[in-house]
Write an enzyme that holds these catalytic residues in place. Structure first.
Site, short mmCIF file in Angstrom:
data_model
loop_
_atom_site.label_atom_id
_atom_site.label_comp_id
_atom_site.label_asym_id
_atom_site.label_seq_id
_atom_site.Cartn_x
_atom_site.Cartn_y
_atom_site.Cartn_z
N HIS A 16 0.83 -1.21 0.00
CA HIS A 16 0.00 0.00 0.00
C HIS A 16 0.86 1.25 0.00
O HIS A 16 1.87 1.34 0.72
CB HIS A 16 -0.90 0.00 1.24
CG HIS A 16 -1.71 1.25 1.40
ND1 HIS A 16 -2.63 1.66 0.47
CD2 HIS A 16 -1.74 2.19 2.39
CE1 HIS A 16 -3.19 2.79 0.88
NE2 HIS A 16 -2.66 3.14 2.03
N SER A 17 0.46 2.24 -0.81
CA SER A 17 1.08 3.56 -0.80
C SER A 17 2.60 3.47 -1.00
O SER A 17 3.07 2.91 -1.98
CB SER A 17 0.70 4.28 0.50
OG SER A 17 1.03 5.64 0.46
N ARG A 18 3.40 3.97 -0.03
CA ARG A 18 4.86 3.91 -0.19
C ARG A 18 5.37 2.47 -0.15
O ARG A 18 6.51 2.20 -0.57
CB ARG A 18 5.56 4.74 0.89
CG ARG A 18 7.04 4.97 0.57
CD ARG A 18 7.77 5.63 1.70
NE ARG A 18 7.82 4.78 2.89
CZ ARG A 18 8.36 5.14 4.05
NH1 ARG A 18 8.87 6.34 4.20
NH2 ARG A 18 8.36 4.32 5.08
N GLY A 20 4.59 0.42 -2.10
CA GLY A 20 4.85 0.13 -3.51
C GLY A 20 6.28 0.43 -3.89
O GLY A 20 6.92 -0.33 -4.61
#
Length: 235
Positions: free
Chosen positions: A133-135, A137
């Site tokens: 999720h989010s960072r 990634g």
């Protein structure tokens, strides 16, 4: 080693399971196991935490490793409050703190590499799936770039949930091709969950998470995420 350490959470069978799930959260105040702290407080734990993902993995017999990329150091007070300061009505200056970095986990990138080397690499799993999720990634992209041979041989699928990673024409073509073929990104959108959003030239397909707000994407996309990853694991 006697210095500060970082908590990394694993299932009992993570070393022996045939399939291993890696759960990687985003940046900020969230701690291991949380997608979004505000949702845990204002909504419920089903939407704000990884608990539903853990249940699905357990039902399927998957081993689990939960990353903790935001725990990079511990604070050490170097000026204790004096007794007389408790009795004064004057403003007390804040105590000075020294942050001691955690060896091997000094930042989110080092943390990801540490988890891979010490937990993922020694595991027996022939196939690995990742939810990031989010960072998280970018954490995943860093792993592909630094551990490309192992990563591309063992990771069957990647589910990004509104990931903030970036891939462009200057990036490693092998990394780009792997992500395009084996990953999907569930992004914020008012479209129904799973609806096509876009196909970036240098990145994986983007589909709707079924919600317009970033924090909700992991919880709202769970059905699509597991359908996609289970399909990748079976191929």
């Amino acid at each position: 080693y006697t210095g500060p350490m970082c908590n990394i959470f694993v299932s009992e069978d993570y070393l022996t399971a045939k399939t291993l799930f890696l759960l990687i959260q985003g940046a900020g105040a969230v701690r291991a196991g949380q997608w979004a702290r505000a949702l845990c407080i204002n909504e419920n734990l089903s939407i704000g935490t990884i608990f539903p993902y853990l249940s699905r993995c357990k039902e399927s017999g998957f081993g689990i490793i939960v990353f903790n990329p935001n725990m990079n150091g511990v604070s050490e007070h170097i000026e204790p409050i004096k007794r007389e300061q408790f009795l004064t009505t004057q403003n007390i200056p804040k105590k000075r703190e020294k942050i001691i970095k955690i060896k091997g986990n000094e930042n989110y990138i080092n943390h990801g590499l540490y988890v891979w080397d010490h937990f993922v690499s020694p595991s027996a799993a022939a196939k690995i799936a990742i939810v990031a999720h989010s960072r998280g990634g970018d954490n995943t992209i860093q792993l592909i770039e630094h551990k490309k041979e192992q990563f591309t041989q063992r990771v069957a699928g990647i589910a990004f949930t509104d990931s903030v990673h970036h891939l462009g024409p200057r990036d490693d073509r092998d990394v780009i091709d792997f992500v395009k073929q084996n990953a999907k990104n569930w992004v914020t959108s008012s479209l129904p969950m799973g609806s096509h959003v876009s196909n970036p030239q240098y990145d994986c397909a983007r589909v709707s998470a079924g919600h317009k707000e970033h924090e909700y994407t992991s919880g709202c996309a769970i059905e699509g995420v597991f359908e996609f990853l289970n399909d990748k694991l079976q191929n």
